[in-house]
Scaffold this motif. Structure first.
Motif, PDB file in Angstrom:
ATOM      1  N   HIS A  40       0.857  -1.178   0.000  1.00 50.15           N
ATOM      2  CA  HIS A  40       0.000   0.000   0.000  1.00 50.15           C
ATOM      3  C   HIS A  40       0.894   1.228   0.000  1.00 50.15           C
ATOM      4  N   THR A  41       0.593   2.200  -0.867  1.00 47.88           N
ATOM      5  CA  THR A  41       1.490   3.351  -1.006  1.00 47.88           C
ATOM      6  C   THR A  41       1.545   4.226   0.239  1.00 47.88           C
ATOM      7  N   HIS A  42       0.554   4.110   1.116  1.00 48.86           N
ATOM      8  CA  HIS A  42       0.564   4.893   2.356  1.00 48.86           C
ATOM      9  C   HIS A  42       0.970   4.026   3.548  1.00 48.86           C
ATOM     10  N   GLY A  43       1.431   2.820   3.258  1.00 48.61           N
ATOM     11  CA  GLY A  43       1.917   1.949   4.322  1.00 48.61           C
ATOM     12  C   GLY A  43       0.829   1.302   5.153  1.00 48.61           C
ATOM     13  N   GLN A  44      -0.423   1.364   4.717  1.00 51.53           N
ATOM     14  CA  GLN A  44      -1.509   0.784   5.498  1.00 51.53           C
ATOM     15  C   GLN A  44      -1.557  -0.733   5.310  1.00 51.53           C
ATOM     16  N   GLU A  45      -2.102  -1.400   6.321  1.00 46.20           N
ATOM     17  CA  GLU A  45      -2.284  -2.837   6.235  1.00 46.20           C
ATOM     18  C   GLU A  45      -3.378  -3.151   5.214  1.00 46.20           C
ATOM     19  N   VAL A  46      -3.162  -4.195   4.433  1.00 46.53           N
ATOM     20  CA  VAL A  46      -4.157  -4.599   3.439  1.00 46.53           C
ATOM     21  C   VAL A  46      -4.382  -6.095   3.549  1.00 46.53           C
ATOM     22  N   LEU A  59      -7.916 -10.396 -10.052  1.00 49.26           N
ATOM     23  CA  LEU A  59      -7.240 -10.115  -8.779  1.00 49.26           C
ATOM     24  C   LEU A  59      -7.379  -8.645  -8.396  1.00 49.26           C
ATOM     25  N   ALA A  60      -7.235  -7.753  -9.358  1.00 50.69           N
ATOM     26  CA  ALA A  60      -7.364  -6.324  -9.053  1.00 50.69           C
ATOM     27  C   ALA A  60      -8.741  -6.019  -8.485  1.00 50.69           C
ATOM     28  N   ARG A  61      -9.755  -6.610  -9.079  1.00 57.00           N
ATOM     29  CA  ARG A  61     -11.122  -6.395  -8.586  1.00 57.00           C
ATOM     30  C   ARG A  61     -11.296  -6.974  -7.191  1.00 57.00           C
ATOM     31  N   GLU A  62     -10.767  -8.171  -6.964  1.00 56.22           N
ATOM     32  CA  GLU A  62     -10.894  -8.810  -5.642  1.00 56.22           C
ATOM     33  C   GLU A  62     -10.165  -8.002  -4.574  1.00 56.22           C
ATOM     34  N   LEU A  63      -8.968  -7.521  -4.894  1.00 51.38           N
ATOM     35  CA  LEU A  63      -8.206  -6.748  -3.906  1.00 51.38           C
ATOM     36  C   LEU A  63      -8.878  -5.423  -3.576  1.00 51.38           C
ATOM     37  N   PHE A  64      -9.462  -4.814  -4.599  1.00 52.87           N
ATOM     38  CA  PHE A  64     -10.154  -3.539  -4.348  1.00 52.87           C
ATOM     39  C   PHE A  64     -11.355  -3.768  -3.433  1.00 52.87           C
ATOM     40  N   ASP A  65     -12.127  -4.802  -3.735  1.00 54.64           N
ATOM     41  CA  ASP A  65     -13.317  -5.086  -2.908  1.00 54.64           C
ATOM     42  C   ASP A  65     -12.910  -5.476  -1.490  1.00 54.64           C
ATOM     43  N   ALA A  66     -11.806  -6.222  -1.363  1.00 52.56           N
ATOM     44  CA  ALA A  66     -11.364  -6.680  -0.037  1.00 52.56           C
ATOM     45  C   ALA A  66     -10.812  -5.538   0.808  1.00 52.56           C
ATOM     46  N   ASN A  67     -10.392  -4.466   0.147  1.00 53.83           N
ATOM     47  CA  ASN A  67      -9.787  -3.336   0.876  1.00 53.83           C
ATOM     48  C   ASN A  67     -10.596  -2.055   0.669  1.00 53.83           C
ATOM     49  N   ASP A  68     -11.901  -2.230   0.583  1.00 50.47           N
ATOM     50  CA  ASP A  68     -12.812  -1.105   0.378  1.00 50.47           C
ATOM     51  C   ASP A  68     -12.620  -0.061   1.479  1.00 50.47           C
ATOM     52  N   GLY A  69     -12.432   1.179   1.081  1.00 51.73           N
ATOM     53  CA  GLY A  69     -12.234   2.256   2.053  1.00 51.73           C
ATOM     54  C   GLY A  69     -10.786   2.496   2.396  1.00 51.73           C
ATOM     55  N   VAL A  70      -9.909   1.604   1.974  1.00 49.43           N
ATOM     56  CA  VAL A  70      -8.477   1.736   2.289  1.00 49.43           C
ATOM     57  C   VAL A  70      -7.687   2.148   1.054  1.00 49.43           C
ATOM     58  N   VAL A  71      -8.192   1.780  -0.108  1.00 49.10           N
ATOM     59  CA  VAL A  71      -7.482   2.103  -1.348  1.00 49.10           C
ATOM     60  C   VAL A  71      -8.422   2.860  -2.303  1.00 49.10           C
ATOM     61  N   ASP A  72      -7.822   3.747  -3.094  1.00 50.63           N
ATOM     62  CA  ASP A  72      -8.590   4.437  -4.140  1.00 50.63           C
ATOM     63  C   ASP A  72      -8.589   3.620  -5.428  1.00 50.63           C
ATOM     64  N   PHE A  73      -7.495   2.896  -5.655  1.00 45.51           N
ATOM     65  CA  PHE A  73      -7.476   1.954  -6.765  1.00 45.51           C
ATOM     66  C   PHE A  73      -6.340   0.959  -6.572  1.00 45.51           C
ATOM     67  N   VAL A  74      -6.445  -0.143  -7.302  1.00 40.92           N
ATOM     68  CA  VAL A  74      -5.421  -1.195  -7.294  1.00 40.92           C
ATOM     69  C   VAL A  74      -4.726  -1.179  -8.649  1.00 40.92           C
ATOM     70  N   VAL A  75      -3.402  -1.307  -8.637  1.00 38.28           N
ATOM     71  CA  VAL A  75      -2.664  -1.411  -9.894  1.00 38.28           C
ATOM     72  C   VAL A  75      -1.783  -2.659  -9.839  1.00 38.28           C
ATOM     73  N   ILE A  76      -1.894  -3.480 -10.856  1.00 36.50           N
ATOM     74  CA  ILE A  76      -1.103  -4.709 -10.960  1.00 36.50           C
ATOM     75  C   ILE A  76      -0.266  -4.623 -12.238  1.00 36.50           C
ATOM     76  N   MET A  77       1.055  -4.652 -12.070  1.00 37.05           N
ATOM     77  CA  MET A  77       1.948  -4.439 -13.217  1.00 37.05           C
ATOM     78  C   MET A  77       2.909  -5.612 -13.381  1.00 37.05           C
ATOM     79  N   GLU A  78       3.009  -6.089 -14.592  1.00 38.11           N
ATOM     80  CA  GLU A  78       3.994  -7.114 -14.915  1.00 38.11           C
ATOM     81  C   GLU A  78       5.277  -6.395 -15.332  1.00 38.11           C
TER      82      GLU A  78
END
Length: 261
Positions: A40-46, A59-78
């Motif tokens: 997490h870019t702000h160092g918060q627990e996820v 995965l991006a959708r699942e992580l966003f839903d699992a961390n609702d209110g903690v993240v503004d968006f999820v980015v997954i980069m290869e």
């Protein structure tokens, strides 16, 4: 860009731009599915930490839903996709090319890496970097300029807060409606204090005193500017006319189509 007033420019950016850099992001970097970074870019627990990536979109959708209110968006980069993207952007640079076209191309190029650079919610093209908060596409803005600004003239857009001008943009357009100069009101040269109509008239006089012709000058109250920017599609034109009728916009110069008697 010339003679930019720092305060006016800073306020314009705050009003018109959204920076992904300032957002709360859950960043996942992987190489061929093996996770190299999960943070997490702000160092918060996820929650939802993974070691491998097989379906980046899911995965991006699942992580966003699992961390609702903690993240503004999820980015997954290869990692290799990111390297390839930046190589493509660097190779596309042409010193003689229009800078606006190049910048637009850097965003459009993200579409070619839709599985390697994934964001949720929204596509990478519409999420990363600096994004306009104007509720309109580039095509819409160009169409509005052609409809309401005479070619080869200057447009003034401003926002008034309380008893002074909060921000402004002074845009010179050529005969093809291409912006050739961007600046702001200069408080050392024009009095930005007073009522909104008074300040609007002074801005027009100041710009035209430099030998330019202003064909559009619109200054809105802060709340009106927020409402106008938030409106989308046909609702934006309706919002403009409603705010104008309610006296929350001052029009110093405008075509008949934008005037309310």
């Amino acid at each position: 860009m010339a003679d930019i007033d720092v305060d006016q420019w800073r306020n314009a950016q705050a009003l018109l731009l959204r920076s992904a850099k300032g957002a709360r992001r859950l960043v996942v970097i992987h190489e061929a599915g093996r996770v190299l970074k999960f943070r997490h870019t702000h160092g918060q627990e996820v929650t939802g930490r993974v070691d491998t990536v097989t379906d980046p979109h899911g995965l991006a959708r699942e992580l966003f839903d699992a961390n609702d209110g903690v993240v503004d968006f999820v980015v997954i980069m290869e990692r290799r996709a990111v390297d390839a993207y930046f190589a493509q952007v660097q190779d596309a640079w042409d010193i003689d090319a229009d800078l606006d076209v190049f910048v637009q191309g850097t965003y459009a190029a993200l579409d070619a890496y839709s599985d390697g650079i994934v964001t949720y919610p929204g596509t990478a093209r519409d999420t990363l970097g600096l994004q306009w908060r104007i509720g309109a596409s580039l095509e819409d803005v160009n169409a509005a300029a052609r409809a309401f600004v005479a070619p080869g003239t200057t447009a003034i857009l401003g926002v008034h807060d309380g008893t002074s001008l909060w921000t402004s943009l002074v845009l010179d357009l050529d005969e093809e409606w291409k912006v050739t100069s961007i600046t702001t009101a200069d408080p050392s040269l024009v009095d930005i204090h007073g009522s909104r109509p008074e300040v609007t008239d002074r801005l027009v006089a100041w710009v035209e005193g430099t030998g330019k012709h202003v064909s559009l000058a619109v200054v809105a109250d802060r709340a009106a500017a927020d409402e106008l920017l938030a409106a989308r599609g046909p609702a934006k034109a309706a919002a403009f006319r409603s705010l104008l009728t309610q006296g929350q916009l001052s029009v110093g110069r405008a075509p008949e189509a934008l005037r309310v008697d």
